[in-house]
Design a protein around this motif. Structure first.
Motif, PDB file in Angstrom:
ATOM      1  N   MET A  85     -30.455   6.957   5.408  1.00 33.63           N
ATOM      2  CA  MET A  85     -31.633   7.832   5.427  1.00 33.63           C
ATOM      3  C   MET A  85     -32.845   7.075   5.954  1.00 33.63           C
ATOM      4  N   LEU A  86     -33.719   7.828   6.584  1.00 33.53           N
ATOM      5  CA  LEU A  86     -34.932   7.227   7.119  1.00 33.53           C
ATOM      6  C   LEU A  86     -36.016   7.134   6.063  1.00 33.53           C
ATOM      7  N   THR A  87     -36.727   6.027   6.072  1.00 33.72           N
ATOM      8  CA  THR A  87     -37.894   5.858   5.214  1.00 33.72           C
ATOM      9  C   THR A  87     -39.060   5.434   6.109  1.00 33.72           C
ATOM     10  N   GLY A  88     -40.230   5.344   5.534  1.00 31.95           N
ATOM     11  CA  GLY A  88     -41.371   4.849   6.288  1.00 31.95           C
ATOM     12  C   GLY A  88     -42.090   5.936   7.066  1.00 31.95           C
ATOM     13  N   ASN A  89     -43.108   5.532   7.784  1.00 28.97           N
ATOM     14  CA  ASN A  89     -43.924   6.443   8.586  1.00 28.97           C
ATOM     15  C   ASN A  89     -43.236   6.736   9.911  1.00 28.97           C
ATOM     16  N   ILE A  90     -43.083   8.007  10.208  1.00 34.30           N
ATOM     17  CA  ILE A  90     -42.378   8.413  11.417  1.00 34.30           C
ATOM     18  C   ILE A  90     -43.382   8.720  12.520  1.00 34.30           C
ATOM     19  N   ILE A  91     -43.178   8.100  13.677  1.00 32.98           N
ATOM     20  CA  ILE A  91     -44.042   8.292  14.844  1.00 32.98           C
ATOM     21  C   ILE A  91     -43.182   8.836  15.974  1.00 32.98           C
ATOM     22  N   SER A  92     -43.390  10.091  16.329  1.00 37.49           N
ATOM     23  CA  SER A  92     -42.648  10.691  17.434  1.00 37.49           C
ATOM     24  C   SER A  92     -43.470  10.582  18.706  1.00 37.49           C
ATOM     25  N   VAL A  93     -42.864  10.049  19.756  1.00 44.05           N
ATOM     26  CA  VAL A  93     -43.533   9.904  21.045  1.00 44.05           C
ATOM     27  C   VAL A  93     -43.021  11.025  21.945  1.00 44.05           C
ATOM     28  N   ILE A  94     -43.913  11.932  22.346  1.00 40.71           N
ATOM     29  CA  ILE A  94     -43.498  13.137  23.038  1.00 40.71           C
ATOM     30  C   ILE A  94     -44.191  13.242  24.403  1.00 40.71           C
ATOM     31  N   SER A  95     -43.635  14.092  25.249  1.00 39.83           N
ATOM     32  CA  SER A  95     -44.247  14.372  26.548  1.00 39.83           C
ATOM     33  C   SER A  95     -43.821  15.767  26.988  1.00 39.83           C
ATOM     34  N   GLY A  96     -44.553  16.322  27.939  1.00 42.56           N
ATOM     35  CA  GLY A  96     -44.200  17.636  28.443  1.00 42.56           C
ATOM     36  C   GLY A  96     -43.102  17.585  29.477  1.00 42.56           C
ATOM     37  N   LYS A  97     -42.987  16.452  30.178  1.00 50.23           N
ATOM     38  CA  LYS A  97     -42.020  16.298  31.249  1.00 50.23           C
ATOM     39  C   LYS A  97     -41.547  14.863  31.312  1.00 50.23           C
ATOM     40  N   ILE A 145     -29.881  -4.533  26.216  1.00 48.98           N
ATOM     41  CA  ILE A 145     -28.817  -4.548  25.213  1.00 48.98           C
ATOM     42  C   ILE A 145     -27.515  -4.121  25.876  1.00 48.98           C
ATOM     43  N   SER A 146     -26.490  -4.953  25.774  1.00 46.46           N
ATOM     44  CA  SER A 146     -25.210  -4.677  26.433  1.00 46.46           C
ATOM     45  C   SER A 146     -24.085  -4.415  25.443  1.00 46.46           C
ATOM     46  N   TYR A 147     -24.411  -4.221  24.171  1.00 44.12           N
ATOM     47  CA  TYR A 147     -23.389  -3.992  23.148  1.00 44.12           C
ATOM     48  C   TYR A 147     -23.845  -2.841  22.257  1.00 44.12           C
ATOM     49  N   GLY A 148     -22.907  -2.257  21.549  1.00 45.32           N
ATOM     50  CA  GLY A 148     -23.216  -1.111  20.713  1.00 45.32           C
ATOM     51  C   GLY A 148     -23.240  -1.452  19.232  1.00 45.32           C
ATOM     52  N   PRO A 149     -23.514  -0.457  18.395  1.00 48.62           N
ATOM     53  CA  PRO A 149     -23.583  -0.686  16.949  1.00 48.62           C
ATOM     54  C   PRO A 149     -22.208  -0.867  16.327  1.00 48.62           C
ATOM     55  N   LYS A 150     -22.193  -1.499  15.165  1.00 54.69           N
ATOM     56  CA  LYS A 150     -20.964  -1.662  14.391  1.00 54.69           C
ATOM     57  C   LYS A 150     -21.012  -0.733  13.184  1.00 54.69           C
ATOM     58  N   SER A 151     -19.908  -0.628  12.483  1.00 50.56           N
ATOM     59  CA  SER A 151     -19.847   0.242  11.304  1.00 50.56           C
ATOM     60  C   SER A 151     -19.498  -0.567  10.062  1.00 50.56           C
ATOM     61  N   ASN A 162     -17.995   3.286   6.574  1.00 48.74           N
ATOM     62  CA  ASN A 162     -18.167   4.595   7.213  1.00 48.74           C
ATOM     63  C   ASN A 162     -19.621   4.921   7.552  1.00 48.74           C
ATOM     64  N   LYS A 163     -20.451   3.907   7.576  1.00 50.20           N
ATOM     65  CA  LYS A 163     -21.828   4.063   8.014  1.00 50.20           C
ATOM     66  C   LYS A 163     -22.064   3.200   9.259  1.00 50.20           C
ATOM     67  N   ILE A 164     -23.142   3.454   9.953  1.00 45.17           N
ATOM     68  CA  ILE A 164     -23.430   2.761  11.202  1.00 45.17           C
ATOM     69  C   ILE A 164     -24.498   1.698  10.968  1.00 45.17           C
ATOM     70  N   LEU A 165     -24.263   0.522  11.527  1.00 47.45           N
ATOM     71  CA  LEU A 165     -25.268  -0.543  11.503  1.00 47.45           C
ATOM     72  C   LEU A 165     -26.026  -0.511  12.826  1.00 47.45           C
ATOM     73  N   GLN A 202     -26.479  12.433  12.683  1.00 45.53           N
ATOM     74  CA  GLN A 202     -25.836  11.142  12.413  1.00 45.53           C
ATOM     75  C   GLN A 202     -26.847  10.005  12.493  1.00 45.53           C
ATOM     76  N   PHE A 203     -27.690  10.016  13.517  1.00 43.64           N
ATOM     77  CA  PHE A 203     -28.681   8.957  13.669  1.00 43.64           C
ATOM     78  C   PHE A 203     -29.671   8.939  12.507  1.00 43.64           C
ATOM     79  N   ILE A 204     -29.958  10.108  11.958  1.00 41.75           N
ATOM     80  CA  ILE A 204     -30.935  10.189  10.869  1.00 41.75           C
ATOM     81  C   ILE A 204     -30.308   9.856   9.525  1.00 41.75           C
ATOM     82  N   ASN A 205     -29.112  10.383   9.268  1.00 34.60           N
ATOM     83  CA  ASN A 205     -28.549  10.339   7.917  1.00 34.60           C
ATOM     84  C   ASN A 205     -27.372   9.397   7.725  1.00 34.60           C
TER      85      ASN A 205
END
Length: 245
Positions: free
Chosen positions: A1-13, A54-60, A63-66, A101-104
């Motif tokens: 689960m996510l904690t902390g202050n969430i900052i969304s960076v958005i754009s129209g295009k 970054i040339s590698y992916g996350p590990k698990s 049953n959770k993602i690191l 999945q990315f959030i939870n």
């Protein structure tokens, strides 16, 4: 689960430098001693792994993602799932599953800030993220060109209508200034960002010039100490912290 202050960076295009702002803001916050996550939800234009070299992916684990760590930032990106820069041709339900999945389902640990690189515009993916994260602080990225600012206004209105707090407008590619010259060249015009901020009832909090990266850099999108934009992103990180405090 996510904690902390969430900052969304958005754009129209796309093409206004939103992902560059997301990555450098996250790195600057981490440099200032904060625990930071960076989530790349720009599903169809994922670029964070390339920016961070970054040339590698996350590990698990259990049953959770690191998440992958780089520059002191914990990172998840669609770019870790889609290989060889292949196009994403998934439909809505599959994309929604990845977002959830990315959030939870990621072991984020305690966080001070979560920077989210949002998809441009106001489409399905953006709406899904807004639904799963009902409250965030949003930064709107645009260029000085009036048309880009006009399109960005829609994304800003979507944020306001969903009860997100707009921290301010960031003007990218504000001008070009050759080395050792005082004169600035406003290639994309002037004034659009100020008008956008006024219409959305917020302020223009940063103006970033066009900066040619050093060709020897392995991470040309992450601005290093001594570069023209290093201090500007440090200033932005401090402004964001002051606005949220």
């Amino acid at each position: 689960m996510l904690t902390g202050n969430i900052i969304s960076v958005i754009s129209g295009k796309g093409g206004v430098g939103k992902s560059t702002v997301s990555a450098n803001l996250a790195v600057s916050l981490a440099r200032q001693g904060k625990s930071v996550a960076l989530i790349d939800f720009d599903i169809y234009g994922s670029s964070i792994p390339s920016m961070m070299n970054i040339s590698y992916g996350p590990k698990s684990m259990n049953n959770k993602i690191l998440p992958v760590e780089s520059h002191g930032v914990k990172i998840m990106s669609m770019g870790f799932i889609v290989k060889n820069n292949d196009p994403v041709v998934w439909r809505g339900p599959m994309l929604g599953k990845v977002i959830n999945q990315f959030i939870n389902e990621v072991i984020w640990g305690p966080l001070d800030f979560v920077v989210i690189d949002m998809p441009p515009g106001t489409g399905d993916v953006a709406m899904d993220v807004n639904r799963l994260i009902p409250s965030s602080n949003q930064l709107i990225v645009t260029t000085p060109h009036p048309t880009a600012a006009h399109v960005a206004e829609r994304a800003g209105k979507m944020a306001s209508n969903n009860n997100h707090k707009i921290l301010g407008v960031i003007e990218n590619m504000a001008f070009f200034q050759p080395a050792d010259h005082e004169e600035k060249y406003y290639i994309f015009g002037r004034g659009g960002s100020e008008q956008l901020a006024s219409k959305l009832g917020t302020e223009l909090i940063a103006q970033f010039p066009i900066y040619a990266p050093n060709q020897t850099d392995f991470e040309p999108s992450i601005y290093k100490k001594g570069s023209q934009l290093f201090e500007k992103y440090n200033e932005l990180a401090q402004k964001v912290q002051d606005s949220i405090a």
